[in-house]
Design a protein around this motif. Structure first.
Motif, short mmCIF file in Angstrom:
data_model
loop_
_atom_site.label_atom_id
_atom_site.label_comp_id
_atom_site.label_asym_id
_atom_site.label_seq_id
_atom_site.Cartn_x
_atom_site.Cartn_y
_atom_site.Cartn_z
N SER A 69 -37.69 9.26 -44.36
CA SER A 69 -37.68 10.45 -45.23
C SER A 69 -38.43 10.18 -46.54
CB SER A 69 -36.26 10.97 -45.47
OG SER A 69 -35.56 10.07 -46.27
N GLU A 129 -41.76 12.16 -47.82
CA GLU A 129 -41.73 12.84 -49.11
C GLU A 129 -42.83 12.33 -50.05
OE1 GLU A 129 -39.34 15.25 -50.08
OE2 GLU A 129 -40.53 15.48 -51.92
N LYS A 183 -41.98 13.73 -59.75
CA LYS A 183 -41.37 14.85 -59.03
C LYS A 183 -40.29 15.50 -59.88
CE LYS A 183 -42.24 14.23 -54.60
NZ LYS A 183 -42.91 15.15 -53.77
#
Ligand SMILES: Cc1cc2nc3c(=O)[nH]c(=O)nc-3n(C[C@H](O)[C@H](O)[C@H](O)COP(=O)(O)OP(=O)(O)OC[C@H]3O[C@@H](n4cnc5c(N)ncnc54)[C@H](O)[C@@H]3O)c2cc1C
Length: 374
Positions: A93, A97, A180
């Motif tokens: 994951s 991402e 982010k």
């Protein structure tokens, strides 16, 4: 002394998160994605994150053969499989991402060195491969045919390869978490040391770097302080576990292997980075002394890692150490992270042990889902 403006705007949020490691930042980013209008404020005591997230070895691993066999002595097969899956899915994951470039991810494999004492693990390799097959659909572990190119000493009798593991750069990962968090509009305050919380009212009392006493308030509180949670939530029974890392000066000759390497049930690990040799771990030779929240170097462990390097891992290569540092992990009775509500407005996401690189992002997602439901 606070100004009216500071008090009115800067100390309040819908969600207050304590701790800006992988888990705190992941919780913040995931929560903001679900609730873009909510104010998220992350409080971090250090100028930089000061726990484990930027102080580990950058191993993208989910368990060596002897670590899995060791886990099978005190956990059921289903539990061990669940742990391995959780870590592997977690690694996938973050790769999805942030991309392999965003993590400096290297698909270089994981390797475990066996000596005469641990060699009998090979007898169980097929059994462990069968156990993992429903998930990986092929053998995870295989025996390296030729040990000569590695240049290890004769103490090493076998090397087991794990084709699904790799390496990453925790600093680059953190940099991209910051980016982010910034993009989605999460606020991060550093130098805010939270001393006490009131989980019912959502208050967090803190001291800032100039000694000001500040009271932050949140509609909800998320505690992501892992090893350092004892003061804020004593009931969790968490214990700190310190990990030491040594990094050499650049070596004259190229190290003839790449990948993330383990020795002794995963307690010692090494890799190369920028043609420097990095080795870490060894907590198992001084468990009690390493149950500490202090970022100190235990001379006994340093000596042990140095001797292992010189005698066994790089016997032909003179090594000079350039850097050493420690990071603190949070352990408990089991290896499963705790993601749970602890009072009306407050939840914790802690006990990441030695696997938060792999599962921290996913744990933050689960924490954010929990906070959204509370
Ligand atoms: C040497 C070493 C090797 C490792 N190897 C691996 C590995 O191979 N694979 C793997 O998956 N994982 C590994 N890990 C574990 C991994 O790094 C951790 O599990 C993970 O970083 C935990 O993230 P976290 O966000 O829960 O905790 P942390 O990164 O510790 O973050 C907690 C943050 O909370 C802050 N904080 C604490 N108390 C307060 C307070 N009162 N007020 C404000 N802020 C506070 C701290 O400063 C810290 O920044 C290793 C760790 C170490 C130390």
């Amino acid at each position: 002394m606070l100004s009216y403006w500071e008090k009115k705007h800067l100390l309040n949020a819908d969600l207050l998160i304590i701790g800006a490691g992988f888990v705190g930042l992941s919780t913040a980013i995931h929560f903001k994605r679900i609730h873009p209008k909510k104010e998220i404020l992350v409080l971090e005591r250090g100028g930089l994150p000061t726990g484990a997230s930027t102080r580990n070895a950058g191993f993208a691993c989910f368990g060596s053969l002897t670590e899995i066999l060791d886990d099978l002595t005190n956990m059921s097969e289903a539990e061990v499989l669940d742990l391995v899956q959780r870590r592997f899915k977690g690694l996938n994951s973050i790769r999805k991402e942030f991309g392999d470039v965003g993590l400096n991810y290297l698909d270089s494999g994981g390797f475990e060195l066996l000596n005469s004492e641990s060699l009998d693990a090979l007898e169980s390799m097929d059994k462990v491969n069968e156990m993992l097959k429903p998930f990986f659909e092929e053998n995870v572990f295989s025996l390296e045919e030729d040990l000569y190119p590695y240049g290890f000493s004769k103490d090493i009798k076998a090397v087991v390869r794990n084709k699904f593991e790799g390496e990453l750069d925790p600093g680059k990962y953190m940099l991209n978490l910051w980016k982010k968090a910034n993009e989605v509009g999460v606020r991060i305050l550093t130098g805010i040391n939270v001393q006490e919380i009131d989980g019912e009212s959502g208050l967090a009392q803190a001291i800032d770097p100039v000694g000001r006493y500040l009271v932050f308030s949140g509609e909800q509180l998320a505690i992501c302080t892992n090893a350092f949670s004892k003061t804020l939530v004593p009931s969790l029974g968490l214990k700190p576990g310190r990990g030491l890392i040594l990094l050499s000066k650049p070596l004259k000759n190229q190290i003839p292997w790449e990948g993330s390497f383990h020795v002794g049930k995963g307690y010692v690990y090494f890799r190369k980075i920028d043609n420097r040799f990095l080795i870490g771990g060894g907590r198992n030779i001084a468990f009690e002394e390493e149950e500490s929240e202090e970022f100190l170097v235990n001379a006994k462990i340093k000596d042990y890692l140095n001797t292992l390097t010189e005698s066994t891992l790089l016997p032909e290569t003179p090594i000079e150490w350039e850097m050493e540092w420690t990071g603190i992990m949070g352990f408990g009775q089991t290896k499963k992270p705790i993601i749970q509500k602890v009072s009306k407005r407050t939840a914790v996401a802690v006990r990441l042990g030695g696997m938060g690189v792999a599962v921290g992002w996913q744990v933050g997602k689960e924490m954010s889902d929990l906070m959204a439901q509370m």
